[in-house]
Each structure stands twice: as structure tokens, then as C-alpha cells.
Design a protein around this motif. Structure first.
Motif, mmCIF file in Angstrom:
data_model
loop_
_atom_site.group_PDB
_atom_site.id
_atom_site.type_symbol
_atom_site.label_atom_id
_atom_site.label_comp_id
_atom_site.label_asym_id
_atom_site.label_seq_id
_atom_site.Cartn_x
_atom_site.Cartn_y
_atom_site.Cartn_z
ATOM 1 N N SER A 341 0.818 -1.222 0.000
ATOM 2 C CA SER A 341 0.000 0.000 0.000
ATOM 3 C C SER A 341 0.845 1.262 0.000
ATOM 4 O O SER A 341 0.334 2.361 0.242
ATOM 5 N N THR A 342 2.134 1.102 -0.260
ATOM 6 C CA THR A 342 3.042 2.259 -0.225
ATOM 7 C C THR A 342 3.652 2.482 -1.608
ATOM 8 O O THR A 342 4.099 1.535 -2.256
ATOM 9 N N GLU A 394 6.749 9.891 -0.167
ATOM 10 C CA GLU A 394 6.176 8.550 0.025
ATOM 11 C C GLU A 394 4.719 8.683 0.458
ATOM 12 O O GLU A 394 4.396 9.445 1.371
ATOM 13 N N THR A 396 1.248 6.515 1.632
ATOM 14 C CA THR A 396 0.777 5.244 2.207
ATOM 15 C C THR A 396 -0.741 5.272 2.291
ATOM 16 O O THR A 396 -1.339 6.247 2.790
ATOM 17 N N ASN A 398 -3.930 4.012 4.033
ATOM 18 C CA ASN A 398 -4.310 3.428 5.325
ATOM 19 C C ASN A 398 -5.520 2.520 5.172
ATOM 20 O O ASN A 398 -6.211 2.487 4.144
ATOM 21 N N THR A 403 -4.972 8.582 3.191
ATOM 22 C CA THR A 403 -3.562 8.512 2.771
ATOM 23 C C THR A 403 -2.690 9.368 3.679
ATOM 24 O O THR A 403 -3.123 10.409 4.198
#
Length: 477
Positions: A341-342, A394, A396, A398, A403
Motif C-alpha cells: 500500500s506504499t 512517500e 501510504t 491506510n 492517505t
């Protein structure tokens, strides 16, 4: 009363000398372009007296008040004769036409004995010699030619550093139109900063330096730029393996104002792009055809020379010259990545560049037939920069479909430079053909920046850091 008689007795020979003599002065130049001829010979066949033109083409010759028969000559040019019966001082300039010499066989030659020369350990280098030698990658280099002279040695193969009579490269004074050049090399020492198309003459002094150059331990290299064609427009250019150059010159006002512009640039960075792209495709093929980033970079250098020459009248002339040159090397890499998810982007960039800026404003003034004054205002700057930085972003995803973005930036730079402002007055006084007196005054104001270090760091959610130290400047005369 006795002192007055003594002064009259001492000054009488000077007065009688001036009353029984006349002075012929002027300039010697090339008929086609109006370019001044340095070191031309002016010789009176009747009296056996003679002189040569100085660094600006000016001459002054004092002769007995009688008929004169003057011969003006310069190697590769048609000799001129001037006959007259002047009753007072004369201002007379000469324009010489070049000639194609017939093929001859030289059986022997006579060199002037070293102990009879007025300038010891001095070599005058013509541009014809530079162009006649083999060129490195198609580039004629004046510094490479100087390395072949006696008493001069080189460092590692291919570099442009000069070791003159045991001295180091940093102990040489290199002048371009009278302005110091602190870094005279391109491509990490393989080429010099001097474009041969813009150079008129070069003088190397290996010892016994004249006072007008100041103090130097090793050598003095005095390079003069062309002044521009006063007669007609002219241009030339060339394309080499790694560089191209072009030179344009001509009159702005015929026989009054002229200009010369010369530029050179390498295209190593352009030639390297296909190889960088091919390497990137090869790396992508190893990853199954997926390219997650890009790489760019390269190196190039450029030079620009410009000069304007204006003749106000026979006694006043103005010259404005400028040089700008720089080396630039850079590398940039961008990487895109994604895992679970990153996802993010990481970018790294670095650069290295250095260069010179040189300017001079010169005024030539002839207050009398025996005195020549050259006044120069000069500016010189050299700077060096090395820097690199990294930035990343970056993102991510969640579990609640929101995000989180985290940005991080870091950079470092190191900068150093030296900057000079200076003024100088040089006077040439020629009281008679047997004596030449040179004197003058000058001052240089130095500004040194030994080294500036700058750190910058920032990250999402933290305080930014911005630190600079070593920015203290030092001044000197």
C-alpha cells in the motif's frame, strides 16, 4: 648664482638635443584588418637608429633633424619605405599588407645572443605556430603549445598544467588582455580556456619578470586578444569531435570602431545521451521490461570572448573586452517504487561547476610623440561549486482509505570564489632610440570567499534545518 649656472650647464645638452632632433611616432597595423602588429621593426637607414612597436602597436623614434628614410618591416608582410625631410615632429602610422613568400631553403640562421637581448627568458609565440601543431581532438590549444617550449614541463599526460623551471602550476601568472585568469583549464585540465580564434599574440616570460607584472615565482603568460577587423566583415567556424566554435569580426564604423565575438561549446553531454538511454533500456529489460526510473547527466563547457575597439582620434583609443567561461557536470536519478500500500518517488541530483568572468576597459593615450600611456580598469572572478541533494515523497494508503504523505529533503552545497577589482596605469617614455623607460602604478582589491558550506534538511512533521558556515569574506590589497 653659481647654482643657476650649474643647472644651465647640466640642462644645456638636453635642450640642444631636443632642438636638433625630431620625433616620428604612430602605430603599425595590418592593412586588411587594421589589427595592430606587435614587435614590428621601424628602422632609419640613414642614421642607423631603430625601434619596435610595443604591445599596442605604438612606436616612437627620435632622429636627427635631417632627411629620413625609414623602413617598416614585419615577418610575412610587405616592407614599406618612408622618405621625408621633416622640420618638426611627425605623427605617421603605417599599414602593412601580407605577402605570400616563395618557397626557399634555409641553410642557416643567426640568433640574437641572449646577453644582448633587453628581455631575458622571454618567448614570443605566434598563432601560426599554434595552428601548425597537431590538435587534441581537433582543438588547437595555446597552453599545449607552450608545454613544448624549453624550460617548460607538463604534469600528467593530457593535462594543461605548466611547470616552468621547477615551479608549480599555481605559481604562474596568466593574463588575458592584462587581467589575471585564476583557472585556465577545461575538462579537468585537458583543454585551456583560451579560444585560439580570438587570440592575437602570446608572450611567455620564464625569468627576470618586469616589475609591471608584479611578483611571481614561476612564469608570466601574457595573452592578447584580437581587436577586430576595421576594414571588412569576416567570420570563421569549425566543427570538431567534441566541440564547435564560431568567430565573427568586422567594423561597426569603418576605420573607427570594430568588434570581435568568438564562442565555443562542447557537446559531450549531447553525445552521452544515447548511451545513457541505452543503458536505461538494458536495465529495464533485466527487470522484465518495466522501467521504474530514469537517469540523466552529462558534462560540457563553453567560452565566450567579446571585444570592442574604438578610435576616438590619433591620440585616444578605447577598448572593452570580456570573457565568460564555465564547466558544468551534472547527474540526476529518479526512482519510482511501489510495494503493497506504499508508493513513492526518490530523486537524487548532484552537480559540479566552475568558471571565470573577466572584463577590462582600456584607454590608450598619446600625450606627446615620446610618451604612451595605457590605463586599464579590470575585473576578474573565479568561482567553484559542488552540490548534491536528495528528495523523496512517500504515500501510504491506510486501512480506513485515507492517505499519509511523508516528504523528506536533504541538500549540501560547497562554494568558494575569488573576486578582483583593479586599476593600472602604464607609461612608456622613449626619450631617444637608445633608451626606453617604463613606469606605472596599480592596485588590486581582492575579495576571498575560502569556502561556504550549506546544509538543508526538512521532513514532514519535524522542524527544518538550514545551516550555513564559512561564509566570512576576507579582503586584501
Amino acid at each position: 648664482m653659481k647654482n643657476c649656472l650649474l643647472y644651465i650647464f647640466l640642462l644645456f645638452p638636453i635642450f640642444s638635443f631636443s632642438q636638433n632632433n625630431i620625433t616620428i611616432s604612430g602605430y603599425v597595423d595590418e592593412a586588411e584588418s587594421g589589427e595592430k602588429l606587435i614587435g614590428a621593426t621601424i628602422y632609419d637607414l640613414k642614421s642607423g637608429k631603430g625601434t619596435i612597436s610595443n604591445d599596442y602597436g605604438f612606436f616612437s623614434l627620435t632622429l636627427p633633424k635631417d632627411s629620413v628614410k625609414i623602413r617598416v618591416s614585419y615577418i610575412g608582410y610587405v616592407t614599406k619605405l618612408f622618405e621625408d625631410y621633416p622640420i618638426s615632429d611627425v605623427v605617421q602610422s603605417f599599414s602593412l599588407s601580407d605577402q605570400m613568400l616563395q618557397e626557399v631553403e634555409i641553410l642557416s640562421s643567426k640568433e640574437e645572443l641572449v646577453h644582448q637581448k633587453s628581455e631575458m627568458s622571454t618567448v614570443d609565440l605566434s598563432m601560426d605556430k599554434v595552428r601548425a601543431l597537431p590538435a587534441l581532438l581537433g582543438e588547437n590549444d595555446i597552453m599545449k603549445t607552450i608545454q613544448l617550449l624549453p624550460g617548460v614541463q607538463t604534469g600528467s599526460e593530457g593535462t594543461s598544467g605548466l611547470y616552468v623551471r621547477g615551479g608549480g602550476p599555481d605559481q604562474n601568472l596568466i593574463l588575458l588582455d592584462g587581467v589575471p585568469v585564476y583557472n585556465a583549464s577545461h575538462l579537468f585540465g585537458f583543454f585551456s580556456v583560451f579560444n585560439s580564434d580570438a587570440i592575437n599574440s602570446t608572450k611567455l616570460v620564464k625569468g627576470g619578470f618586469p616589475a609591471r607584472y608584479g611578483g611571481r615565482l614561476s612564469s608570466v603568460i601574457d595573452i592578447k586578444m584580437k581587436e577586430g577587423n576595421m576594414k571588412k566583415f569576416h567570420g570563421q567556424g569549425s566543427i570538431g569531435l567534441i566541440a564547435s566554435k564560431i568567430s565573427l569580426e568586422g567594423p561597426i564604423i569603418k576605420d573607427k570602431t570594430s568588434f570581435i565575438l568568438s564562442a565555443r561549446r562542447t557537446y559531450i553531454d549531447i553525445l552521452a545521451r544515447p548511451f545513457i538511454a541505452a543503458n536505461q533500456r538494458r536495465q529495464a529489460s533485466k527487470n522484465g521490461g518495466d522501467s521504474n526510473g530514469s537517469n540523466t547527466g552529462g558534462y560540457f563547457f563553453y567560452d565566450f570572448n567579446g571585444k570592442i575597439n574604438h578610435k576616438i582620434n590619433d591620440k585616444h583609443r578605447l577598448y572593452l573586452s570580456n570573457y565568460i567561461g564555465r564547466d558544468k557536470a551534472s547527474l540526476k536519478a529518479v526512482d519510482n517504487y511501489s510495494q503493497d500500500s506504499t508508493s513513492g518517488v526518490d530523486s537524487t541530483e548532484s552537480q559540479l561547476n566552475w568558471g571565470n568572468i573577466i572584463s577590462s576597459l582600456r584607454w590608450n593615450y598619446m600625450p606627446s610623440n615620446k610618451i604612451f600611456i595605457n590605463t586599464t580598469l579590470r575585473y576578474s572572478k573565479y568561482d567553484f561549486l559542488i552540490a548534491f541533494g536528495n528528495s523523496s515523497s512517500e504515500t501510504t494508503l491506510n486501512s480506513n482509505n485515507t492517505t499519509t504523505v511523508n516528504n523528506q529533503n536533504f541538500s549540501y552545497a560547497y562554494l568558494s570564489n575569488i573576486e578582483d577589482w583593479s586599476a593600472k596605469v602604464d607609461v612608456d617614455w622613449m626619450p631617444n632610440p637608445d633608451h626606453l623607460v617604463k613606469f606605472g602604478i596599480g592596485d588590486i582589491y581582492h575579495t576571498f570567499t575560502p569556502g561556504v558550506n550549506q546544509f538543508q534538511f526538512s521532513e514532514t512533521g519535524t522542524s527544518a534545518l538550514d545551516t550555513t558556515f564559512g561564509a566570512v569574506k576576507h579582503y586584501a590589497h
